[in-house]
Design a protein around this motif. Structure first.
Motif, PDB file in Angstrom:
ATOM      1  N   LEU A 131       0.820  -1.211   0.000  1.00  0.00           N
ATOM      2  CA  LEU A 131       0.000   0.000   0.000  1.00  0.00           C
ATOM      3  C   LEU A 131       0.853   1.261   0.000  1.00  0.00           C
ATOM      4  N   LEU A 132       2.047   1.171   0.533  1.00  0.00           N
ATOM      5  CA  LEU A 132       2.994   2.283   0.510  1.00  0.00           C
ATOM      6  C   LEU A 132       4.306   1.773  -0.082  1.00  0.00           C
ATOM      7  N   PRO A 133       5.034   2.631  -0.789  1.00  0.00           N
ATOM      8  CA  PRO A 133       6.225   2.166  -1.509  1.00  0.00           C
ATOM      9  C   PRO A 133       7.410   1.863  -0.596  1.00  0.00           C
ATOM     10  N   VAL A 134       8.215   0.922  -1.044  1.00  0.00           N
ATOM     11  CA  VAL A 134       9.461   0.593  -0.354  1.00  0.00           C
ATOM     12  C   VAL A 134      10.470   1.728  -0.522  1.00  0.00           C
ATOM     13  N   ALA A 135      10.574   2.234  -1.736  1.00  0.00           N
ATOM     14  CA  ALA A 135      11.557   3.283  -2.053  1.00  0.00           C
ATOM     15  C   ALA A 135      10.893   4.654  -1.983  1.00  0.00           C
ATOM     16  N   TRP A 136      10.820   5.201  -0.775  1.00  0.00           N
ATOM     17  CA  TRP A 136      10.231   6.519  -0.569  1.00  0.00           C
ATOM     18  C   TRP A 136      10.964   7.199   0.588  1.00  0.00           C
ATOM     19  N   PRO A 137      11.186   8.504   0.515  1.00  0.00           N
ATOM     20  CA  PRO A 137      11.903   9.202   1.588  1.00  0.00           C
ATOM     21  C   PRO A 137      10.991   9.552   2.760  1.00  0.00           C
ATOM     22  N   TYR A 138      10.657   8.572   3.554  1.00  0.00           N
ATOM     23  CA  TYR A 138       9.792   8.807   4.715  1.00  0.00           C
ATOM     24  C   TYR A 138      10.541   9.616   5.777  1.00  0.00           C
ATOM     25  N   SER A 139       9.796  10.395   6.523  1.00  0.00           N
ATOM     26  CA  SER A 139      10.356  11.081   7.681  1.00  0.00           C
ATOM     27  C   SER A 139       9.589  10.655   8.924  1.00  0.00           C
ATOM     28  N   CYS A 140      10.226  10.842  10.047  1.00  0.00           N
ATOM     29  CA  CYS A 140       9.620  10.450  11.322  1.00  0.00           C
ATOM     30  C   CYS A 140       9.931  11.527  12.353  1.00  0.00           C
ATOM     31  N   ASN A 141       8.873  12.130  12.893  1.00  0.00           N
ATOM     32  CA  ASN A 141       9.008  13.107  13.969  1.00  0.00           C
ATOM     33  C   ASN A 141       8.491  12.458  15.250  1.00  0.00           C
ATOM     34  N   ALA A 142       9.235  12.579  16.334  1.00  0.00           N
ATOM     35  CA  ALA A 142       8.840  11.865  17.538  1.00  0.00           C
ATOM     36  C   ALA A 142       9.272  12.602  18.794  1.00  0.00           C
ATOM     37  N   VAL A 143       8.466  12.472  19.832  1.00  0.00           N
ATOM     38  CA  VAL A 143       8.828  13.000  21.155  1.00  0.00           C
ATOM     39  C   VAL A 143       8.672  11.901  22.186  1.00  0.00           C
ATOM     40  N   SER A 144       9.537  11.914  23.175  1.00  0.00           N
ATOM     41  CA  SER A 144       9.542  10.895  24.221  1.00  0.00           C
ATOM     42  C   SER A 144       9.634  11.550  25.580  1.00  0.00           C
ATOM     43  N   GLY A 145       9.157  10.848  26.583  1.00  0.00           N
ATOM     44  CA  GLY A 145       9.449  11.235  27.949  1.00  0.00           C
ATOM     45  C   GLY A 145      10.941  11.100  28.211  1.00  0.00           C
ATOM     46  N   TYR A 146      11.473  11.911  29.116  1.00  0.00           N
ATOM     47  CA  TYR A 146      12.923  11.959  29.300  1.00  0.00           C
ATOM     48  C   TYR A 146      13.499  10.709  29.944  1.00  0.00           C
TER      49      TYR A 146
END
Length: 309
Positions: A131-146
């Protein structure tokens, strides 16, 4: 018959959380070392070889050393460090993605990282299904507890109470990226932007999708249904039926321990954009809860035993 478990690194944040989840469980007996022998190589080697299951809550080099001290083919290992997550001969400890039977049969299990748990949980089923391509420039934004930074970062937040947000790995090369790429089946490493905030625990991981320019991309509703089908019946992973309530997702400063993983597909009104979002506890499904889930599976027990869900 009880299973003997040795937590190597039991005094650290992850080790303490694992011990708390095992407290009072008659299926397991904890092998412990007195404080003055925790770093004694001979005492550790003895405990590592006496245990039925060893859970490593150590820095990477120390985790590799600990595995090298195991001189039998009986002791099974769950490694919570980064050391073996993409190593040959190790099973990735994400039962919902890798398969419960594969994890249950494994002799060496590499516990997933906290951020990768959200990223892989969102993307792997969709990429695997085409459903989504293997060759794609995905980004990931994330926040975590310290707390995800261990004792050193916990102390830094205590010493600097005015810090509300701390972005890091801005020069790239974060150690989680290899497993994110491998287990999400990607040809291109994702652009990963992690941060920690002034909450002890909790995590939100987002993968933004410009669906209108992704070749052959399906609708957000199709993506949501695919995730719901993939995780149907999972006692740990849930998929929200709609976008975020009120257009918000919250992290609480003093949230209780939680071992689940909640996934969202949030769509723009015209469906041209979507946000894949995962909510989890960085110390739960992102670390200690995942280790206990794997321990349950290799012990032939219900996978949710002792978990906070």
């Amino acid at each position: 018959m009880t299973t003997g478990v040795f937590i190597d690194g039991a005094a650290g944040t992850t080790g303490l959380e694992i011990a708390a989840r095992l407290a009072g469980r008659s299926e397991f007996s904890l092998i412990t070392l007195p404080d003055d022998r925790r770093k004694d190589a001979r005492a550790r080697a003895e405990a590592l070889n006496d245990a039925d299951v060893v859970i490593l809550c150590l820095p990477d080099d120390a985790a590799r050393e600990a595995v090298g001290l195991i001189a039998n083919d009986r002791t099974r290992v769950i490694d919570a460090s980064t050391a073996h997550r993409v190593a040959e001969g190790w099973t990735y400890g994400f039962p919902e993605v890798i398969g419960r039977d594969a994890v249950a049969a494994a002799r060496r299990i590499a516990n997933p990282g906290c951020y990768p748990t959200g990223f892989i949980g969102l993307l792997a089923p969709l990429v695997r299904a085409g459903l989504l391509p293997v060759a794609w420039p995905y980004s990931c934004n994330a926040v975590s507890g310290y707390s995800g930074g261990g004792k050193a970062l916990i102390e830094r937040f205590a010493q600097e109470p005015d810090i509300a947000w701390r972005g890091y790995a801005l020069e790239f090369g974060h150690k989680h990226v290899p497993e994110m790429q491998v287990y999400a089946h990607l040809a291109i490493a994702p652009l990963f932007s992690p941060a920690v905030v002034a909450a002890y625990r909790g995590m939100v991981v987002e993968v933004p999708l410009a669906l209108s320019i992704i070749p052959g991309a399906p609708s957000p509703a199709t993506l949501r249904q695919a995730l719901a089908t993939f995780y149907a019946g999972s006692p740990v992973v849930t998929v929200a039926a709609e976008g975020a309530a009120g257009g918000e997702i919250l992290m609480r400063e003093h949230a209780p321990a939680w071992d689940g993983l909640r996934l969202h597909v949030i769509a723009s009104p015209d469906g041209s954009q979507a946000r894949l979002v995962a909510e989890l506890d960085n110390l739960g499904k992102g670390a200690s809860g995942a280790a206990v889930q794997c321990l349950n599976l290799i012990s032939g027990l219900p996978e949710t035993a002792g978990l906070a869900l």
